[in-house]
Design a protein around this motif. Sequence first.
Motif, PDB file in Angstrom:
ATOM      1  N   ARG A 181      -2.676 -10.277  -3.646  1.00  0.00           N
ATOM      2  CA  ARG A 181      -3.187 -11.626  -3.417  1.00  0.00           C
ATOM      3  C   ARG A 181      -2.141 -12.679  -3.784  1.00  0.00           C
ATOM      4  N   THR A 182      -1.459 -12.467  -4.887  1.00  0.00           N
ATOM      5  CA  THR A 182      -0.415 -13.417  -5.300  1.00  0.00           C
ATOM      6  C   THR A 182       0.712 -13.477  -4.279  1.00  0.00           C
TER       7      THR A 182
ATOM      8  N   ILE B 273      -3.011  10.693 -15.481  1.00  0.00           N
ATOM      9  CA  ILE B 273      -2.918   9.432 -14.771  1.00  0.00           C
ATOM     10  C   ILE B 273      -4.244   8.993 -14.185  1.00  0.00           C
ATOM     11  N   ALA B 274      -5.198   9.910 -14.046  1.00  0.00           N
ATOM     12  CA  ALA B 274      -6.481   9.559 -13.435  1.00  0.00           C
ATOM     13  C   ALA B 274      -7.226   8.518 -14.248  1.00  0.00           C
ATOM     14  N   VAL B 275      -7.010   8.499 -15.556  1.00  0.00           N
ATOM     15  CA  VAL B 275      -7.716   7.544 -16.406  1.00  0.00           C
ATOM     16  C   VAL B 275      -7.303   6.116 -16.092  1.00  0.00           C
ATOM     17  N   ASP B 276      -6.026   5.929 -15.697  1.00  0.00           N
ATOM     18  CA  ASP B 276      -5.504   4.586 -15.489  1.00  0.00           C
ATOM     19  C   ASP B 276      -5.585   4.135 -14.037  1.00  0.00           C
ATOM     20  N   ASP B 277      -6.245   4.928 -13.159  1.00  0.00           N
ATOM     21  CA  ASP B 277      -6.265   4.568 -11.739  1.00  0.00           C
ATOM     22  C   ASP B 277      -6.969   3.245 -11.498  1.00  0.00           C
TER      23      ASP B 277
ATOM     24  N   ILE C  53      -4.424  -4.189 -10.825  1.00  0.00           N
ATOM     25  CA  ILE C  53      -3.115  -4.860 -10.893  1.00  0.00           C
ATOM     26  C   ILE C  53      -2.521  -5.032  -9.502  1.00  0.00           C
ATOM     27  N   TRP C  54      -2.598  -3.978  -8.695  1.00  0.00           N
ATOM     28  CA  TRP C  54      -2.008  -4.059  -7.362  1.00  0.00           C
ATOM     29  C   TRP C  54      -2.769  -5.022  -6.460  1.00  0.00           C
ATOM     30  N   GLU C  55      -4.081  -5.059  -6.586  1.00  0.00           N
ATOM     31  CA  GLU C  55      -4.856  -6.008  -5.797  1.00  0.00           C
ATOM     32  C   GLU C  55      -4.480  -7.440  -6.154  1.00  0.00           C
TER      33      GLU C  55
ATOM     34  N   ASN D  90       0.823  -1.210   0.000  1.00  0.00           N
ATOM     35  CA  ASN D  90       0.000   0.000   0.000  1.00  0.00           C
ATOM     36  C   ASN D  90       0.856   1.259   0.000  1.00  0.00           C
ATOM     37  N   LYS D  91       1.916   1.238   0.839  1.00  0.00           N
ATOM     38  CA  LYS D  91       2.799   2.400   0.863  1.00  0.00           C
ATOM     39  C   LYS D  91       3.498   2.593  -0.476  1.00  0.00           C
ATOM     40  N   LEU D  92       3.937   1.479  -1.060  1.00  0.00           N
ATOM     41  CA  LEU D  92       4.601   1.564  -2.356  1.00  0.00           C
ATOM     42  C   LEU D  92       3.639   2.085  -3.424  1.00  0.00           C
ATOM     43  N   GLU D  93       2.385   1.633  -3.340  1.00  0.00           N
ATOM     44  CA  GLU D  93       1.382   2.087  -4.305  1.00  0.00           C
ATOM     45  C   GLU D  93       1.131   3.585  -4.175  1.00  0.00           C
TER      46      GLU D  93
END
Length: 571
Positions: A145-146, A129-133, A139-141, A111-114
Amino acid sequence: VDDRVNGYFFPKENIKVLTQIILQVISNGKLSPLARNIASIGRETVKNLMVQETVEGYAFLLENVLKLPSEVAPLKAVAELPSKLKEEWQWNLFGDFLNFTLEDRSANFLNKLEEQWNHSRREKFGSLIAVDDSFSYEIWEEEKRTHILDTKRRREEQELKDRTDQPRGTWEDVYRNAKKADRMRNDLHERDERELERIGQPLCIYEPYFGEGTWPFLHQNSLYRGIGLSTKGRRPGMDDVDGPSRLQLLNNPYYRDTLGEYGAFFAIANRIDRLHRNAWIGFQSWRATARKASLSGIAETSLLDAIEKRKYGDALYFWVRMDTDPRNNMQRDFWSFCDAINAGKCKLAFSETLKRMYGLGQDFNSLPPMPEGEGTWSVMQSWALPTKSFLEFVMFSRMFVDALDAQMYDEHYQSGHCYLSFSKDKHCYSRVLELLINVWAYHSARRIVYVNPETGAMQEYHKFKDRRGKMWIKWFSFNTLKVMDEDLAEEADSDHPKRRWLWPSTGEVVWQGVLDRERNLRNRQKETRKQKSKDKLERMRHKHRQKALGKYVKPLPEDIEISNSTTVTSV
């Protein structure tokens, strides 16, 4: 654990008892009220299970494993621990850790890295960048999980690996490993490079140590050589000196702890010609290295150069100063500092020891003067001396330690207390003996030179012109000490006193009677060898030789014709 109070007991061989217990705790498919009550009580019991055994066992382990410096106050006894610490676990100290699992740590990190990544991208690209949020969050979720699944899988694999018996290999592997170990072991006792280099050097510095915890603070080049104060904890692959094999006194745990690093002096000096063949000898405490006060490469070169050129002659070189010692924040003078680290009784101990050592009356209360305005003094047993002067210092030290031990042994051995410490102290004598080299060097008219451990710069302190009228030359002269040493040796060799006496155990017992006895023994052995040689020659001269029974004649070969033989021809 009490049966049927906070748990159930049953024999592992009797399944019927276990069946009865299960029938009692389960009623209509649910836990019975009795079982719930027992579980509630058992939960509190389990929270503080094995507290006393664990705390006392760990405290006992630390007491036997940790080897603290002599100036550190000893650990409290296990019985003195507060009862609260032995009755219940201090769960409040583990609250944050228990609530913070591995998954939480991983998620927080991601989360901090994100947040940092998104923040940096917003600053760089602005509103684009708002379009790709939404896509980034998916991807981060998935990555989180992985990562969590991989962590769980690795943990399970590690636990299974620990529970599985490791294969021992075939007999061929065992035989191969054994042969490899034999090859690696130095069965031929060949001299390594450090020992060969040490032979040609004018100086060898010994580093006393006790236990594996001191290994990182010991040097490994040819100028230094370790000396282990115990048969255990020796450095593998190093040509360290085995102190207990050179001095049996170090096999006694009481004196090994009481003398501390001073025991290494006695071990090296005992039949020194079999071990040390260098013109100079030095010692350096591993504590000096730990405090970054040991000699640097430049200082080592400077010291060796001064020794080879005999710049200061018969001098004491030291490189750990008393005025920079952390124990001397008040910048005390010599005797005040000695009192400060010995419970205020250093001057009393010195005075009483000198009385007993020199046989003085009880009205003698003087101390050897140690002026402070002319420079500082050596601490932490880090110094160098000519080997001949070192033996003279050890001769003085043996008598001093014997007199010190005679007045303190009984109380210290029985109770663990001595008046040089406010509490129980296994290293009772070590702090007084740490400063003894200064008293001997000053009053035996040795030059005292300080070597800067970083730059190698040298400065002579307590010059002879400033010592006039202050030195106790007669008390510390070689002739006086030699006569005293021979008197003690004669008493030990001739009278064989029955009392407990430390002096004979600290080194060689040598006086004129011993030398005469050894010379007579050598003469008798020489005469015996001569007589055996004469007897052997006499036996050879009169040896009975048996006469020959006959003469052997070698037969002629069959294929050679005899010259006088005739040939017969038929007609």
